[in-house]
Design an enzyme around this catalytic site. Structure first.
Site, PDB file in Angstrom:
ATOM      1  N   GLU A  94       0.955  -1.220   0.058  1.00 36.52           N
ATOM      2  CA  GLU A  94      -0.159   0.080  -0.052  1.00 36.52           C
ATOM      3  C   GLU A  94       0.834   1.101   0.020  1.00 36.52           C
ATOM      4  OE1 GLU A  94      -3.202  -2.052   2.790  1.00 36.52           O
ATOM      5  OE2 GLU A  94      -2.612   0.104   3.383  1.00 36.52           O
ATOM      6  N   CYS A 107       2.993   8.498   1.594  1.00 41.08           N
ATOM      7  CA  CYS A 107       3.730   7.163   2.446  1.00 41.08           C
ATOM      8  C   CYS A 107       3.935   6.133   1.750  1.00 41.08           C
ATOM      9  CB  CYS A 107       2.549   7.189   3.702  1.00 41.08           C
ATOM     10  SG  CYS A 107       3.031   6.117   4.711  1.00 41.08           S
ATOM     11  N   CYS A 118       4.683  -5.680  16.200  1.00 39.08           N
ATOM     12  CA  CYS A 118       4.044  -4.473  17.005  1.00 39.08           C
ATOM     13  C   CYS A 118       2.651  -4.620  17.509  1.00 39.08           C
ATOM     14  CB  CYS A 118       4.135  -3.003  16.777  1.00 39.08           C
ATOM     15  SG  CYS A 118       6.070  -2.718  16.491  1.00 39.08           S
ATOM     16  N   CYS A 121      -0.316  -2.613  15.264  1.00 40.75           N
ATOM     17  CA  CYS A 121      -0.075  -2.594  14.086  1.00 40.75           C
ATOM     18  C   CYS A 121      -0.729  -3.694  13.182  1.00 40.75           C
ATOM     19  CB  CYS A 121       1.226  -2.476  13.639  1.00 40.75           C
ATOM     20  SG  CYS A 121       1.719  -2.604  11.876  1.00 40.75           S
ATOM     21  N   GLY A 159       5.946  -2.356   6.526  1.00 38.37           N
ATOM     22  CA  GLY A 159       7.219  -2.721   6.782  1.00 38.37           C
ATOM     23  C   GLY A 159       8.387  -1.912   7.737  1.00 38.37           C
ATOM     24  N   GLU A 160       9.312  -2.298   8.051  1.00 44.46           N
ATOM     25  CA  GLU A 160      10.419  -1.600   8.578  1.00 44.46           C
ATOM     26  C   GLU A 160      11.578  -1.232   7.797  1.00 44.46           C
ATOM     27  OE1 GLU A 160      11.166   0.054  11.599  1.00 44.46           O
ATOM     28  OE2 GLU A 160      13.364  -0.041  10.648  1.00 44.46           O
ATOM     29  N   SER A 191      11.270   6.464   8.871  1.00 43.84           N
ATOM     30  CA  SER A 191      10.624   6.191  10.171  1.00 43.84           C
ATOM     31  C   SER A 191      11.224   4.660  10.382  1.00 43.84           C
ATOM     32  CB  SER A 191       9.344   6.231  10.028  1.00 43.84           C
ATOM     33  OG  SER A 191       8.696   5.659  11.439  1.00 43.84           O
ATOM     34  N   SER A 213       9.951   5.498  16.294  1.00 34.32           N
ATOM     35  CA  SER A 213       8.681   5.084  16.886  1.00 34.32           C
ATOM     36  C   SER A 213       9.136   4.989  18.310  1.00 34.32           C
ATOM     37  CB  SER A 213       8.241   3.664  16.075  1.00 34.32           C
ATOM     38  OG  SER A 213       7.952   3.969  14.992  1.00 34.32           O
ATOM     39  N   HIS A 215       6.406   5.604  21.579  1.00 34.98           N
ATOM     40  CA  HIS A 215       5.246   4.833  22.027  1.00 34.98           C
ATOM     41  C   HIS A 215       5.434   4.663  23.490  1.00 34.98           C
ATOM     42  CE1 HIS A 215       4.684   4.825  18.060  1.00 34.98           C
ATOM     43  NE2 HIS A 215       5.042   3.663  17.491  1.00 34.98           N
ATOM     44  N   HIS A 289      -5.962   4.545  16.107  1.00 30.66           N
ATOM     45  CA  HIS A 289      -7.182   3.984  15.179  1.00 30.66           C
ATOM     46  C   HIS A 289      -7.124   2.475  15.347  1.00 30.66           C
ATOM     47  CE1 HIS A 289      -7.711   7.955  13.881  1.00 30.66           C
ATOM     48  NE2 HIS A 289      -6.525   7.868  13.298  1.00 30.66           N
TER      49      HIS A 289
END
Lengths: 343, 216
Positions: A94, A107, A118, A121, A159-160, A191, A213, A215, A289
Site C-alpha cells: 500500500e 507514505c 508490534c 499494527c 514494513g520496517e 521512520s 517510533s 510509544h 485507530h
C-alpha cells in the site's frame, strides 16, 4: 525466450555503469539511461531514443523497465488516497497519498508485511512476506498519478525500512541524487522502530530526516507493545542518536501513538522529558485507530490535548498528527491484507 | 552493535537438512534468551542469533538455517572446526523468570528456549515446539528427556507418531483453558508470533503476559 535478468528502474548510476560495462557499451550510456529513467516519462527501453540501436537491443534482452501502475485505489472523503501496488512476489503493498493545502505527502512501503510484530499494527498481522527492491519502492512514487504534486515522502508505510536497508538506501540515493529525482533530503523522512546498526548507517550516509517510533519511555512497557525492545533498547537507540552530530537542518522526530490508560500519565511526561533531554527533536503524537483484535484503545480528544500541553510545559516540542483517511484505513495495511487473502 | 571479537569454531554440524549448530568457546557470561552478533570478518555487519546453549556450559552454541541468497549463512555453513568467526558480546532482554510459563516456538525460534532449558530454568515451564518437518524439531530428544509431558512437539507437513499434527496455533486453540495468569513467551516467525498473540488475547490473556521475540 531467455528470461530477463532484472529491472532497470531502481538502479543507481554506479550500478548502471557496471551493467553497461558488462554489455560492452560505452560508459556514458549509463548517464543516458538514468536520464531516461528518472527525468523523463518513458515506459520502455525502446523509447530511449538517444541510445544506439545496439544498446537498446542489448538492454532489452536483459532487462525490463520495472514500472507498474497501481492495481487499485481507495479514496477517502478527506481526499486521502490509498493505492495498492503489486510486488514482484505477487503480493500487494500500500501507498498512501495525503494531500493538504500546501503539502502533499506520500507514505511509501518498504516491505510486504513486516517482521516486527508490534501489538498496535495491522500490517504485523500479515507476517513477513518479502522485501521490496529499490525499484519497487521508487515505483510507488514514479507511477503515482499525483506524482507531480508530491512535496514530501515518508517511509512509514508497510514494513520496517531499516530491516530492508540495502534497498531503502539505494532508493534514497536515487531520490536525492542529481542524476535521479533530485528531491531535497529535507523533504524525505524515514521512520524506524529502532534498529541501531541501521540507524547509525543511515545517519552517516544519508541527510534525510529520521523518525523513531517511541510509544513509551519505559522499556518494560515498550517491550509489551514492541518486541524490538528485547533486542535494541530505547536507551541504546537514544545513545546512538546522541552520539551523532545532527547539524541544524536535519530533523529527528519521535512518533508516539497515545493509547488509552497506558502511556500518557504524568509519569510518562516526566520520563519523556528526562530521556529526550539534550536531543533537538519533536514529539509527534498520533491518534490510535484501533485495528481488529488489538486490546489497545484510543484516548479521548481531551486526554490527547492535555498530554500535548503537559509535554510542552516540559519544553518538548510536540505536535498532534492530523488523522487522515480514516474511512479507508489509510494507515493500517487493511487493503493489502484483504487482497493477500485467498479467494 | 558491540565490538566483535575473534573466536575459533569448535564444530559446525548439520543437525537437519539446511540447519546447523555452530559451537565455539564461551568467553563471556550471558543470560539465557540473549542474542549475539556473528560475522565472518570484522568489517561485516553482524547478523543476530539467539544463544542456544546453557549459561554454565563452556561452549556457546547457535542454531541457524541456510538462507538461500543470504549474505552470511551460506558461507557460515562452509566453515569448519578451527576456522574463525567474529562474535559480539551478548545483549537483549528476552529473558524468562522463575515463574511458571508457556514457551511457544517454531523453527529456529527454539534457540532462546533451548538456552533456558540447558540453563536449568524449565522445571515449571510448558514447551510447545513446531516445525514443518520432524527433523526441524531441534533439540527434541533433550526436551523429551528433560521436560517429559510438559513438552509438546508438532509438525505441519508430515504425520509422525507421537507428534501433534498441525500448527502450534491450532494446538493452543484446542486447549480448553489457557491460564490468563501465566506468562506466554513466543519466538518464531512474525506470522506465528502475531497469530498466537491474537489467540491468547482473544482467550483472555492480558497482553502484558504475552512476551514476544522477533527474528529479523
Amino acid at each position: 525466450m531467455e528470461e530477463k535478468q532484472g529491472v532497470l528502474f531502481g538502479k543507481t548510476l554506479r550500478q548502471l555503469e557496471s551493467e553497461v560495462f558488462e554489455l560492452g557499451l560505452p560508459r556514458y550510456t549509463a548517464t543516458q539511461i538514468t536520464d531516461w529513467l528518472y527525468k523523463k516519462d518513458v515506459t520502455s527501453i525502446d523509447e530511449m531514443s538517444n541510445l544506439s540501436k545496439e544498446a537498446r537491443e542489448k538492454l532489452s534482452e536483459r532487462y525490463e523497465m520495472g514500472l507498474s501502475e497501481p492495481v487499485k485505489v481507495q479514496v477517502s472523503v478527506d481526499g486521502t488516497k490509498k493505492y495498492l501496488y503489486r510486488a514482484h512476489n505477487g503480493k500487494f503493498i500500500e501507498t498512501a497519498y495525503i494531500p493538504e493545502r500546501d503539502r502533499h505527502t506520500l507514505c511509501v512501503s518498504s516491505q510486504v508485511g513486516c517482521k516486527m510484530g508490534c501489538l498496535f499494527c495491522f500490517t504485523a498481522k500479515q507476517g513477513f512476506q518479502g522485501n521490496l527492491n529499490a525499484g519497487e519502492i521508487l515505483n510507488q512514487i514514479w507511477s503515482l498519478p499525483e506524482r507531480q504534486l508530491i512535496t514530501n515522502i515518508v517511509y512509514m508505510g508497510m514494513g520496517e525500512p531499516f530491516d530492508n536497508m540495502e534497498a531503502v538506501m539505494q532508493s534514497l540515493e536515487i531520490l536525492t541524487a542529481e542524476y535521479g529525482l533530485a528531491i531535497s533530503p529535507r523533504r524525505i523522512t524515514v521512520s524506524t522502530i529502532g534498529i541501531i546498526p541501521a540507524i547509525k548507517t543511515f545517519l552517516e550516509l544519508s541527510s534525510c530526516h529520521l523518525a523513531v517510533s517511541l510509544h513509551s519511555p519505559f522499556e518494560e512497557e515498550r517491550r509489551r507493545i514492541m518486541p524490538i525492545e528485547h533486542v535494541y533498547s530505547l536507551t541504546q537507540v537514544l545513545e546512538a542518536i546522541r552520539s551523532f552530530p545532527l547539524g541544524k537542518q536535519r530533523r529527528i522526530s519521535f512518533e508516539y501513538i497515545v493509547f488509552k490508560d497506558l502511556n500518557h500519565s504524568p509519569r510518562h511526561v516526566k520520563e519523556l522529558a528526562r530521556i529526550l533531554n539534550g536531543i533537538r527533536c519533536r514529539i509527534n503524537l498520533l491518534r490510535f485507530h484501533p485495528v481488529p483484535g488489538t486490546p489497545l484503545k484510543a484516548p479521548d480528544e481531551k486526554t490527547l490535548q492535555e498530554f500535548k500541553t503537559a509535554l510542552e510545559k516540559k519544553g518538548l516540542t510536540t505536535t498532534i498528527r492530523k488523522s487522515r483517511g480514516q474511512d479507508i484505513y489509510a494507515a493500517c495495511g487493511l487493503l493489502s491484507t484483504k487482497e493477500q487473502q485467498p479467494r | 552493535m558491540k565490538t566483535l571479537k575473534k573466536s575459533t569454531i569448535i564444530s559446525n554440524l548439520e543437525t537437519a537438512p539446511g540447519a546447523y549448530i555452530l559451537s565455539f568457546p564461551r568467553s563471556f557470561d550471558f543470560v539465557p534468551g540473549q542474542v549475539i552478533g556473528i560475522a565472518m570478518n570484522p568489517e561485516e555487519k553482524p547478523r543476530l542469533y539467539s544463544i542456544a546453549s546453557g549459561n554454565k556450559e563452556q561452549v556457546i552454541r547457535i542454531l541457524y538455517t541456510i538462507k538461500p541468497g543470504g549474505k552470511l549463512t551460506p558461507g557460515l555453513a562452509r566453515l569448519q572446526a578451527g576456522d574463525s568467526i567474529f562474535v559480539s558480546e551478548p545483549f537483549g532482554g528476552f529473558i524468562c523468570g522463575e515463574e511458571p510459563a508457556f514457551w511457544v516456538a517454531t523453527g529456529t525460534g527454539i534457540a532462546p528456549f533451548a538456552s533456558m532449558f540447558y540453563s536449568g530454568v524449565s522445571n515449571n515451564k510448558v514447551l510447545i515446539q513446531g516445525n514443518r518437518f520432524a527433523s526441524g524439531l531441534y533439540f527434541r530428544e533433550d526436551f523429551e528427556k528433560g521436560m517429559g509431558n510438559r513438552y509438546f512437539p508438532s509438525c505441519t507437513r508430515e504425520e509422525v507418531e507421537g507428534l501433534y499434527y498441525g500448527r502450534v496455533l491450532k494446538f493452543l486453540s484446542e486447549k480448553e483453558t489457557l491460564d490468563p495468569g501465566l506468562k506466554y513467551y513466543l519466538c518464531g516467525s512474525a506470522e506465528m508470533v502475531v497469530d498466537v498473540r491474537d489467540l491468547l488475547i482473544e482467550r483472555g490473556v492480558p497482553f502484558e503476559n504475552v512476551v514476544a521475540e522477533i527474528f529479523f
